[in-house]
Design a protein around this motif. Sequence first.
Motif, PDB file in Angstrom:
ATOM      1  N   SER A 136       0.839  -1.192   0.000  1.00 28.11           N
ATOM      2  CA  SER A 136       0.000   0.000   0.000  1.00 28.11           C
ATOM      3  C   SER A 136       0.879   1.248   0.000  1.00 28.11           C
ATOM      4  O   SER A 136       1.760   1.393   0.855  1.00 28.11           O
ATOM      5  CB  SER A 136      -0.927   0.003   1.218  1.00 28.11           C
ATOM      6  N   GLY A 137       0.617   2.123  -0.946  1.00 31.79           N
ATOM      7  CA  GLY A 137       1.295   3.411  -0.983  1.00 31.79           C
ATOM      8  C   GLY A 137       0.431   4.534  -0.467  1.00 31.79           C
ATOM      9  O   GLY A 137       0.853   5.693  -0.454  1.00 31.79           O
ATOM     10  N   GLU A 138      -0.783   4.206  -0.042  1.00 31.44           N
ATOM     11  CA  GLU A 138      -1.725   5.215   0.427  1.00 31.44           C
ATOM     12  C   GLU A 138      -2.028   5.098   1.911  1.00 31.44           C
ATOM     13  O   GLU A 138      -2.428   6.075   2.537  1.00 31.44           O
ATOM     14  CB  GLU A 138      -3.046   5.098  -0.362  1.00 31.44           C
ATOM     15  N   GLU A 139      -1.876   3.901   2.494  1.00 32.15           N
ATOM     16  CA  GLU A 139      -2.210   3.672   3.892  1.00 32.15           C
ATOM     17  C   GLU A 139      -1.028   3.027   4.602  1.00 32.15           C
ATOM     18  O   GLU A 139      -0.187   2.370   3.982  1.00 32.15           O
ATOM     19  CB  GLU A 139      -3.439   2.768   4.020  1.00 32.15           C
ATOM     20  N   SER A 140      -1.001   3.200   5.916  1.00 34.44           N
ATOM     21  CA  SER A 140       0.006   2.537   6.722  1.00 34.44           C
ATOM     22  C   SER A 140      -0.406   1.091   6.976  1.00 34.44           C
ATOM     23  O   SER A 140      -1.542   0.686   6.700  1.00 34.44           O
ATOM     24  CB  SER A 140       0.195   3.277   8.049  1.00 34.44           C
ATOM     25  N   GLN A 141       0.516   0.316   7.522  1.00 39.44           N
ATOM     26  CA  GLN A 141       0.207  -1.078   7.818  1.00 39.44           C
ATOM     27  C   GLN A 141      -0.906  -1.200   8.846  1.00 39.44           C
ATOM     28  O   GLN A 141      -1.774  -2.080   8.746  1.00 39.44           O
ATOM     29  CB  GLN A 141       1.470  -1.789   8.313  1.00 39.44           C
ATOM     30  N   VAL A 183      -0.614  -4.050  -5.581  1.00 37.67           N
ATOM     31  CA  VAL A 183       0.017  -2.738  -5.444  1.00 37.67           C
ATOM     32  C   VAL A 183      -1.078  -1.691  -5.489  1.00 37.67           C
ATOM     33  O   VAL A 183      -1.782  -1.557  -6.485  1.00 37.67           O
ATOM     34  CB  VAL A 183       1.058  -2.492  -6.557  1.00 37.67           C
ATOM     35  N   ASP A 184      -1.217  -0.950  -4.402  1.00 35.15           N
ATOM     36  CA  ASP A 184      -2.277   0.046  -4.255  1.00 35.15           C
ATOM     37  C   ASP A 184      -1.640   1.385  -3.883  1.00 35.15           C
ATOM     38  O   ASP A 184      -1.297   1.635  -2.722  1.00 35.15           O
ATOM     39  CB  ASP A 184      -3.240  -0.417  -3.161  1.00 35.15           C
ATOM     40  N   SER A 185      -1.395   2.255  -4.861  1.00 37.21           N
ATOM     41  CA  SER A 185      -1.855   2.215  -6.238  1.00 37.21           C
ATOM     42  C   SER A 185      -0.706   2.640  -7.137  1.00 37.21           C
ATOM     43  O   SER A 185       0.363   3.024  -6.641  1.00 37.21           O
ATOM     44  CB  SER A 185      -3.032   3.166  -6.404  1.00 37.21           C
ATOM     45  N   ALA A 186      -0.932   2.590  -8.454  1.00 38.36           N
ATOM     46  CA  ALA A 186       0.124   2.932  -9.409  1.00 38.36           C
ATOM     47  C   ALA A 186       0.506   4.398  -9.340  1.00 38.36           C
ATOM     48  O   ALA A 186       1.647   4.761  -9.645  1.00 38.36           O
ATOM     49  CB  ALA A 186      -0.342   2.588 -10.832  1.00 38.36           C
ATOM     50  N   GLN A 187      -0.420   5.267  -8.933  1.00 35.31           N
ATOM     51  CA  GLN A 187      -0.151   6.695  -8.905  1.00 35.31           C
ATOM     52  C   GLN A 187       0.612   7.136  -7.664  1.00 35.31           C
ATOM     53  O   GLN A 187       1.065   8.280  -7.604  1.00 35.31           O
ATOM     54  CB  GLN A 187      -1.469   7.472  -8.985  1.00 35.31           C
ATOM     55  N   THR A 188       0.758   6.256  -6.659  1.00 30.52           N
ATOM     56  CA  THR A 188       1.464   6.641  -5.437  1.00 30.52           C
ATOM     57  C   THR A 188       2.888   6.084  -5.385  1.00 30.52           C
ATOM     58  O   THR A 188       3.681   6.554  -4.561  1.00 30.52           O
ATOM     59  CB  THR A 188       0.697   6.142  -4.200  1.00 30.52           C
ATOM     60  N   ILE A 189       3.225   5.114  -6.215  1.00 31.69           N
ATOM     61  CA  ILE A 189       4.567   4.543  -6.234  1.00 31.69           C
ATOM     62  C   ILE A 189       5.470   5.434  -7.071  1.00 31.69           C
ATOM     63  O   ILE A 189       5.091   5.881  -8.165  1.00 31.69           O
ATOM     64  CB  ILE A 189       4.544   3.107  -6.783  1.00 31.69           C
ATOM     65  N   VAL A 190       6.691   5.675  -6.571  1.00 28.34           N
ATOM     66  CA  VAL A 190       7.635   6.587  -7.220  1.00 28.34           C
ATOM     67  C   VAL A 190       8.944   5.855  -7.462  1.00 28.34           C
ATOM     68  O   VAL A 190       9.439   5.130  -6.596  1.00 28.34           O
ATOM     69  CB  VAL A 190       7.887   7.839  -6.358  1.00 28.34           C
ATOM     70  N   SER A 191       9.499   6.039  -8.651  1.00 29.45           N
ATOM     71  CA  SER A 191      10.811   5.503  -8.996  1.00 29.45           C
ATOM     72  C   SER A 191      11.863   6.605  -8.846  1.00 29.45           C
ATOM     73  O   SER A 191      11.669   7.728  -9.329  1.00 29.45           O
ATOM     74  CB  SER A 191      10.822   4.957 -10.431  1.00 29.45           C
ATOM     75  N   GLN A 192      12.960   6.273  -8.187  1.00 31.89           N
ATOM     76  CA  GLN A 192      14.031   7.247  -8.003  1.00 31.89           C
ATOM     77  C   GLN A 192      14.908   7.378  -9.232  1.00 31.89           C
ATOM     78  O   GLN A 192      15.765   8.271  -9.283  1.00 31.89           O
ATOM     79  CB  GLN A 192      14.901   6.824  -6.804  1.00 31.89           C
ATOM     80  N   ASP A 219       6.930 -14.882 -12.746  1.00 33.35           N
ATOM     81  CA  ASP A 219       5.658 -15.590 -12.892  1.00 33.35           C
ATOM     82  C   ASP A 219       4.753 -15.336 -11.686  1.00 33.35           C
ATOM     83  O   ASP A 219       4.073 -16.244 -11.185  1.00 33.35           O
ATOM     84  CB  ASP A 219       5.897 -17.091 -13.068  1.00 33.35           C
ATOM     85  N   VAL A 220       4.735 -14.087 -11.235  1.00 33.29           N
ATOM     86  CA  VAL A 220       3.921 -13.674 -10.093  1.00 33.29           C
ATOM     87  C   VAL A 220       2.809 -12.765 -10.589  1.00 33.29           C
ATOM     88  O   VAL A 220       3.083 -11.733 -11.212  1.00 33.29           O
ATOM     89  CB  VAL A 220       4.766 -12.937  -9.032  1.00 33.29           C
ATOM     90  N   PRO A 221       1.549 -13.109 -10.368  1.00 33.08           N
ATOM     91  CA  PRO A 221       0.471 -12.209 -10.805  1.00 33.08           C
ATOM     92  C   PRO A 221       0.419 -10.962  -9.936  1.00 33.08           C
ATOM     93  O   PRO A 221       0.633 -11.012  -8.726  1.00 33.08           O
ATOM     94  CB  PRO A 221      -0.788 -13.070 -10.634  1.00 33.08           C
ATOM     95  N   VAL A 222       0.123  -9.842 -10.566  1.00 33.12           N
ATOM     96  CA  VAL A 222       0.088  -8.548  -9.880  1.00 33.12           C
ATOM     97  C   VAL A 222      -1.258  -7.888 -10.157  1.00 33.12           C
ATOM     98  O   VAL A 222      -1.677  -7.770 -11.322  1.00 33.12           O
ATOM     99  CB  VAL A 222       1.237  -7.634 -10.347  1.00 33.12           C
ATOM    100  N   LEU A 223      -1.932  -7.471  -9.092  1.00 30.25           N
ATOM    101  CA  LEU A 223      -3.143  -6.666  -9.200  1.00 30.25           C
ATOM    102  C   LEU A 223      -2.766  -5.225  -8.900  1.00 30.25           C
ATOM    103  O   LEU A 223      -2.277  -4.917  -7.811  1.00 30.25           O
ATOM    104  CB  LEU A 223      -4.225  -7.153  -8.232  1.00 30.25           C
ATOM    105  N   LEU A 224      -2.990  -4.353  -9.856  1.00 27.44           N
ATOM    106  CA  LEU A 224      -2.561  -2.963  -9.773  1.00 27.44           C
ATOM    107  C   LEU A 224      -3.784  -2.057  -9.711  1.00 27.44           C
ATOM    108  O   LEU A 224      -4.674  -2.142 -10.570  1.00 27.44           O
ATOM    109  CB  LEU A 224      -1.692  -2.615 -10.990  1.00 27.44           C
ATOM    110  N   VAL A 225      -3.853  -1.199  -8.713  1.00 29.16           N
ATOM    111  CA  VAL A 225      -4.963  -0.258  -8.567  1.00 29.16           C
ATOM    112  C   VAL A 225      -4.639   1.011  -9.326  1.00 29.16           C
ATOM    113  O   VAL A 225      -3.516   1.534  -9.238  1.00 29.16           O
ATOM    114  CB  VAL A 225      -5.236   0.053  -7.079  1.00 29.16           C
TER     115      VAL A 225
END
Length: 470
Positions: A136-141, A183-192, A219-225
Amino acid sequence: MAKSNVSYVCTECGWTGAKWFGRCPECGQWGTIEEFHETRPAASTSRTAAPGRTSRTTPTAVALSAAQPITDVDTASVTRVPTGFGEFDRVLGGGIVPGSVVLIAGEPGIGKSTLLLETAGNIARNTPSGNVLYISGEESQAQVRLRASRINAVEPNLLLASTTDLATALGLIEQHRPALAIVDSAQTIVSQDVDGISGGSTQVREVASALIDTAKSLDVPVLLVGHVTKDGSIAGPRTLEHLVDVVCQFEGEPQTALRLLRAVKNRFGPTDEVGCFDMSGVGIEEVADPAGLFLSSNETPVDGTCVTFTLDGHRSLPVEVQALVTNSVLPTPRRAVNGVDSNRIAMLVAVLYRHGGLSLLSNDLYISTIAGGVAKEPSCDLAIVAALASAATSTPIARSTCAVGEISLTGQVRPVPRLAHRLREAARLGFTTALVPPMRTSVSIPGLRIVEVRSLRDALDALKLTKRGK
């Protein structure tokens, strides 16, 4: 130090150019050109890889995947991962394909994170020997843990991580090799490694490309928000939809509990399926038979109501149309609609006056569907006209009667696609009479009396709605 090459990309159609325009030269949309920084590593250096993983830019990954004849490719070992929701599995084509990237898009607060967290709990519960990773890139654990407790998705092998760094997210996926990564969500993850703000075209494209490479290689499925814009389209560059394998829209009215999941793009299954869900305080529940959601519970016939059947993918859904006709005290009569097309209502009222002998031009008309149903398909014309005529003549239509058909401007009742499929669903729900257009081939459905009507006048006569009641 990486060198940056600046270009301009249209977020609507993907057009790329070296100059900024207010209007896209390709698709003609205004305000969709954004600055894009394409990072190119220096010739003497390469992107630093996280410990234990191979960089995406090194040629090692290319050497590991040698070309082979298509007849030698083994597909028998590909086993789809069930999500725990039969509706979700049907939309995906039978489950999640290993190594695929599924994009789930929807408006804020519609329930995307809840759906995926409950899916993660189902898979973790059914796969005790493997792990499920929720990033999660939007909420804490702690925040994700509170929501998981509310929807009963707490499992020991469900791993939670809270980060907005792309390298950290990729490292977690490669370290744990989960049965499913979310991965929640694509708009919150940042590449350096690239420039640009979080959620911009440059960052979203880089994040999506990195996740796709990791999913395919491991070979790992990914669900992207994915987020959506004000007009309902997926935010970010349009190429994001081309990169992923499956694009699903999670939609619904915030005022109602009904949620619909549609497959806009699917490389592994159909794109005309729809899944129905019910949003409640304890999470999301699938609705295998949504017929009860779109029909009122009143068994006593009342005037101004008629049931029709629409198509949503391979599923036929009943929609109850309700109409109210009152005398107008305004110079211009009021027309209020909900769930139907206002322009089509204006045409149907004119056809009803010209070919049905029933004038509603000077009346206030209120037409609506219940439970968030949509009756904008042309096949709903006959039911809308029947509801209007029933309200105007104060003559109820039997609850066991439905109407399916398109009405032309000449007053003819025209055929609709997949009529037999709609009638079989009507018979399953207990309807005994159906008004339909003339059929080329006769259809016999046990328990259902099929009445073919050629014109609007024939339909009104069959329903006994030709005379105004007192």
